[in-house]
Design a protein around this motif. Structure first.
Motif, PDB file in Angstrom:
ATOM      1  N   VAL A  98     -46.089 -38.107 -28.027  1.00 56.92           N
ATOM      2  CA  VAL A  98     -45.131 -39.040 -28.624  1.00 56.92           C
ATOM      3  C   VAL A  98     -44.796 -40.103 -27.582  1.00 56.92           C
ATOM      4  O   VAL A  98     -44.360 -39.784 -26.474  1.00 56.92           O
ATOM      5  CB  VAL A  98     -43.854 -38.327 -29.096  1.00 56.92           C
ATOM      6  CG1 VAL A  98     -42.765 -39.348 -29.446  1.00 56.92           C
ATOM      7  CG2 VAL A  98     -44.145 -37.449 -30.304  1.00 56.92           C
ATOM      8  N   MET A  99     -45.022 -41.358 -27.962  1.00 58.31           N
ATOM      9  CA  MET A  99     -44.606 -42.494 -27.140  1.00 58.31           C
ATOM     10  C   MET A  99     -43.293 -43.002 -27.717  1.00 58.31           C
ATOM     11  O   MET A  99     -43.254 -43.452 -28.864  1.00 58.31           O
ATOM     12  CB  MET A  99     -45.676 -43.585 -27.165  1.00 58.31           C
ATOM     13  CG  MET A  99     -45.374 -44.778 -26.281  1.00 58.31           C
ATOM     14  SD  MET A  99     -46.809 -45.917 -26.228  1.00 58.31           S
ATOM     15  CE  MET A  99     -46.119 -47.228 -25.226  1.00 58.31           C
ATOM     16  N   ILE A 100     -42.212 -42.900 -26.952  1.00 57.55           N
ATOM     17  CA  ILE A 100     -40.877 -43.168 -27.488  1.00 57.55           C
ATOM     18  C   ILE A 100     -40.071 -44.014 -26.506  1.00 57.55           C
ATOM     19  O   ILE A 100     -40.205 -43.871 -25.285  1.00 57.55           O
ATOM     20  CB  ILE A 100     -40.154 -41.837 -27.805  1.00 57.55           C
ATOM     21  CG1 ILE A 100     -38.803 -42.083 -28.481  1.00 57.55           C
ATOM     22  CG2 ILE A 100     -40.020 -40.962 -26.567  1.00 57.55           C
ATOM     23  CD1 ILE A 100     -38.175 -40.813 -29.053  1.00 57.55           C
ATOM     24  N   GLU A 101     -39.226 -44.843 -27.050  1.00 54.28           N
ATOM     25  CA  GLU A 101     -38.453 -45.775 -26.229  1.00 54.28           C
ATOM     26  C   GLU A 101     -37.400 -45.080 -25.364  1.00 54.28           C
ATOM     27  O   GLU A 101     -36.674 -44.203 -25.823  1.00 54.28           O
ATOM     28  CB  GLU A 101     -37.755 -46.790 -27.137  1.00 54.28           C
ATOM     29  CG  GLU A 101     -36.907 -47.792 -26.374  1.00 54.28           C
ATOM     30  CD  GLU A 101     -36.360 -48.895 -27.259  1.00 54.28           C
ATOM     31  OE1 GLU A 101     -36.732 -50.045 -27.050  1.00 54.28           O
ATOM     32  OE2 GLU A 101     -35.563 -48.583 -28.162  1.00 54.28           O
ATOM     33  N   CYS A 161     -32.894 -40.968 -25.766  1.00 57.67           N
ATOM     34  CA  CYS A 161     -34.305 -40.601 -25.734  1.00 57.67           C
ATOM     35  C   CYS A 161     -34.466 -39.135 -25.341  1.00 57.67           C
ATOM     36  O   CYS A 161     -35.262 -38.401 -25.937  1.00 57.67           O
ATOM     37  CB  CYS A 161     -35.055 -41.502 -24.757  1.00 57.67           C
ATOM     38  SG  CYS A 161     -36.792 -41.077 -24.525  1.00 57.67           S
ATOM     39  N   ALA A 162     -33.703 -38.700 -24.351  1.00 57.24           N
ATOM     40  CA  ALA A 162     -33.774 -37.309 -23.896  1.00 57.24           C
ATOM     41  C   ALA A 162     -33.422 -36.346 -25.026  1.00 57.24           C
ATOM     42  O   ALA A 162     -34.070 -35.303 -25.192  1.00 57.24           O
ATOM     43  CB  ALA A 162     -32.840 -37.097 -22.707  1.00 57.24           C
ATOM     44  N   SER A 163     -32.412 -36.685 -25.801  1.00 55.36           N
ATOM     45  CA  SER A 163     -32.020 -35.818 -26.922  1.00 55.36           C
ATOM     46  C   SER A 163     -33.134 -35.728 -27.953  1.00 55.36           C
ATOM     47  O   SER A 163     -33.433 -34.642 -28.476  1.00 55.36           O
ATOM     48  CB  SER A 163     -30.749 -36.358 -27.576  1.00 55.36           C
ATOM     49  OG  SER A 163     -29.664 -36.312 -26.678  1.00 55.36           O
ATOM     50  N   ALA A 164     -33.750 -36.867 -28.261  1.00 52.24           N
ATOM     51  CA  ALA A 164     -34.856 -36.875 -29.229  1.00 52.24           C
ATOM     52  C   ALA A 164     -36.035 -36.068 -28.698  1.00 52.24           C
ATOM     53  O   ALA A 164     -36.646 -35.281 -29.440  1.00 52.24           O
ATOM     54  CB  ALA A 164     -35.281 -38.306 -29.525  1.00 52.24           C
TER      55      ALA A 164
END
Length: 256
Positions: free
Chosen positions: A156-159, A193-196
């Motif tokens: 997963v590439m996430i912001e 982001c960390a939570s996601a």
């Protein structure tokens, strides 16, 4: 052959991500120059005249290279969601092909995920041969539907756009701009982001590429450390976390 993903560039000055299953090559966004995109495609062995480009939204750092690239490579295919088409055409001068929420690009199946931003914007889950990767940037808040769609992806590439403390202390940014960035229609903080990522890691995701880091309000080390802390506090071990940067490609990560 597995599904592969590589960030060509990621940040406030230009974004472009490459995904391939060895038969079909796809770019998510083309916000870097045509020359830079060509160099990166050559590095991964992809043909720019046979590339498909799926656009997330009509901001210049995601479509800035389209006009020149499409003029040079008539065989390239530009794809987007209906909500983004007018803006992409207006700002780039290139008329995209509108696709459904779930569509095929050669051997790839692509699902567009509506995300919360200040213009119509979409993330993507790309699947081939039972393997999948996801790209989600420029998002103020990650919805439950989007999280659900990304569960089980190999990468997963996430912001991870900003560190809240650095954003608050930035003397160059106005209060209005700071409020926009930190809003639910702005950009994802390191903590969010960390939570996601913690949720996704508990649901099968083991590799994360942190994307769209602000050069003004973040640092790769801060973003990676925040996500790793979030994973550890959630009892997740063994997940890989890297940060994509503005001026260099990441490795080519394969989901086997």
């Amino acid at each position: 052959m597995g599904l592969k993903i590589c960030s060509f560039a990621s940040g406030s000055k230009g974004n472009c991500c490459y995904i391939s299953d060895g038969e079909t090559d796809l770019l998510i966004d083309l916000g870097i120059s045509a020359l830079a995109a060509e160099r990166c495609l050559k590095a991964v062995g992809a043909n720019p005249d046979r590339i498909a480009v799926a656009i997330t939204h009509a901001h210049s750092d995601h479509i800035g290279g389209l006009k020149v690239f499409c003029k040079k490579h008539a065989g390239a295919t530009l794809l987007c969601q209906r909500e983004c088409a007018t803006g992409i055409n207006y700002f780039s001068g290139v008329r995209p092909t509108v696709v459904e929420r779930v569509f095929s690009v050669g051997t790839l199946t692509v699902r567009a995920l509506p995300v919360s931003h200040d213009v119509p914007c979409f993330g993507y889950v790309v699947e081939s041969g039972g393997r999948s990767v996801a790209v989600m940037t420029d998002v103020g808040v990650v919805t439950a539907d989007a999280l659900g769609a990304m569960c089980g992806c190999g990468v997963v590439m996430i912001e991870a756009n900003h560190d809240p403390d650095k954003l608050r202390a930035n003397p160059k940014y106005t209060p209005v701009l700071k409020a926009r960035i930190s809003s639910d229609r702005g950009h994802l903080s390191n903590g969010d982001c960390a939570s996601a990522c913690a949720y996704l890691a508990k649901n099968g995701v083991r590799s994360f590429i942190l994307a769209h880091l602000s050069e003004e309000n973040n640092e790769p080390e801060l973003a990676v450390a925040a996500v790793k802390r979030g994973l550890e506090s959630s009892g997740v071990a063994g997940a890989r976390v890297i940060a994509a940067t503005q001026n260099s490609m990441t490795g080519l990560y394969e989901v086997c």
